[in-house]
Design an enzyme around this catalytic site. Sequence first.
Site, mmCIF file in Angstrom:
data_model
loop_
_atom_site.group_PDB
_atom_site.id
_atom_site.type_symbol
_atom_site.label_atom_id
_atom_site.label_comp_id
_atom_site.label_asym_id
_atom_site.label_seq_id
_atom_site.Cartn_x
_atom_site.Cartn_y
_atom_site.Cartn_z
ATOM 1 N N CYS A 176 35.889 24.913 28.650
ATOM 2 C CA CYS A 176 34.135 24.676 28.720
ATOM 3 C C CYS A 176 32.958 25.395 28.736
ATOM 4 C CB CYS A 176 34.067 22.717 29.294
ATOM 5 S SG CYS A 176 35.324 21.802 28.769
ATOM 6 N N GLU A 177 33.670 26.261 28.763
ATOM 7 C CA GLU A 177 32.570 27.296 28.511
ATOM 8 C C GLU A 177 32.862 28.418 27.010
ATOM 9 O OE1 GLU A 177 30.843 29.001 31.527
ATOM 10 O OE2 GLU A 177 31.990 27.808 32.512
ATOM 11 N N TYR A 187 33.935 41.560 30.677
ATOM 12 C CA TYR A 187 34.087 42.979 30.757
ATOM 13 C C TYR A 187 33.683 43.235 28.333
ATOM 14 C CZ TYR A 187 36.350 44.169 35.082
ATOM 15 O OH TYR A 187 36.290 43.833 35.975
ATOM 16 N N GLY A 222 42.198 54.469 38.199
ATOM 17 C CA GLY A 222 41.713 55.110 37.606
ATOM 18 C C GLY A 222 42.080 55.374 35.999
HETATM 19 C C1 PLP Z 1 40.919 49.185 41.387
HETATM 20 C C2 PLP Z 1 41.061 50.331 42.526
HETATM 21 C C3 PLP Z 1 41.932 51.237 42.279
HETATM 22 C C4 PLP Z 1 42.121 51.421 40.822
HETATM 23 O O1 PLP Z 1 42.304 51.258 39.818
HETATM 24 P P1 PLP Z 1 42.604 51.568 38.567
HETATM 25 O O2 PLP Z 1 41.457 51.760 37.288
HETATM 26 O O3 PLP Z 1 42.927 49.786 37.749
HETATM 27 O O4 PLP Z 1 43.546 52.673 38.352
HETATM 28 C C5 PLP Z 1 42.315 52.499 43.259
HETATM 29 N N1 PLP Z 1 41.547 52.434 44.122
HETATM 30 C C6 PLP Z 1 40.724 51.739 44.728
HETATM 31 C C7 PLP Z 1 39.841 52.378 45.525
HETATM 32 C C8 PLP Z 1 39.706 51.284 43.722
HETATM 33 O O5 PLP Z 1 38.785 50.157 43.865
#
Ligand code: PLP
Length: 417
Positions: A342-343, A316, A239
């Site tokens: 086409c969107e 997003y 994340g």
């Molecule tokens: C998507 C995901 C990640 C990776 O997330 P990033 O934001 O790309 O680092 C890691 N663990 C799980 C369980 C995920 O669903």
Amino acid sequence: MHYFQYKGGELYAEDVPVREIVSRFGSPVYIYSYQTLLRHLKAYHEAFDGFPHIVCFALKANSNTAIVRLLAQNGGGADVVSGGELFRALKAGVPPKRIVYAGVGKTGEEIRYALKSRILMFNVESADELREMDRIAGEMKVKAPIALRINPDIDPQTHPYISTGLKKHKFGIPIEDALEHYQLARKLGNISVIGIHKHIGSQLTKVSPFVDALKRILRLVDELAEQGISINYLDIGGGLGITYNDETPPPPAQLAGSILPLLEGRNFTIIMEPGRSIVGNAGILVTKALYLKKGEEKEFVIVDAGMNDLIRPSIYGAYHHIRPVVKNRRRTIVADIVGPICESGDFLAKDREIPAVRAGEYLAVMSAGAYGFTMASNYNSRPRVAEVMVKGKEYSLVRKRETYSDLVRGESIPDFL
Ligand SMILES: *Cc1c(COP(=O)(O)O)cnc(C)c1O
């Protein structure tokens, strides 16, 4: 040091002019930098150096086997969310003991495949899944190593579509119900409880949500210990965000600096699952300007890459820098950079200030390495684009462009037609 840089007014991928790659492999094309990937993986290894850890790259960000191989060769593991991703990870040479498997909807077939492959652990997301896994492991006469994915109810302060750790989300087990689920897991004869997992969202630009979530998880770990349930693997998820425009996300060292002190005296192996922060800024998408169009209110640059090639701006509203492959000194225009699909939602950038573009010129969509190709589709029957990896002066096709016959592969006309 950035590995996509201008030299003499021309954009390079490491030591290769982007123009050379496009002239060889065509447009659009994804280009990945070996050195960038390696540097990002090393940043995690160095940050957590001295504490047992495994960096399980989240394949859903980019599952090209060349990328996964590079990371595996340098000590990386894999976080997979489907049988297909597990297949890719194994094919790329990731040792099974560095593979973790998450996802709310693992099928029986996928569970069997992962058990047979002897992966490190499953991150289990419900009681039903736990029972099904126990049943299958029993049939196979093996034990399923598991962590429970706990939803700590922390707001990661990111885009709602990529936020996962709140009560309203489908992911994980609510933290209030965690103890009960661990007790169930312990009772099941073919389940071996080894870990705890959380993942609260993506593109996080602060460490505080990580810290808050971890504190909640550690309190739970202590409660589990009182019940005689011990945890060997602490999976903190992925994340960490990247800079698309002007964000200033914490680097892995800062993440480690904030969370390692909380783990002092604990005998965990830490697992982390970075996706975007490994590969996002290690890739670009190069596209050709086809036509220019001056509407009454807007100027449009129509390019040959569409939302089927890179969907992040469409779904997003994501921002990606767009740079000319060859710099020019023309006046600046404000334009929508749009694809051929086409969107109306088919755009790479809206109201973007860029130096005037001419038809036939190439543009680089920056920071496109994560959730780019993996989210690509064949919508509008467009063959998926080629992918190329660059290392210094060398470069190689790592996925060839699809052809029209690839589009209909597997289809058949029934006899009654
Ligand atoms: C998507 C995901 C990640 C990776 O997330 P990033 O934001 O790309 O680092 C890691 N663990 C799980 C369980 C995920 O669903």
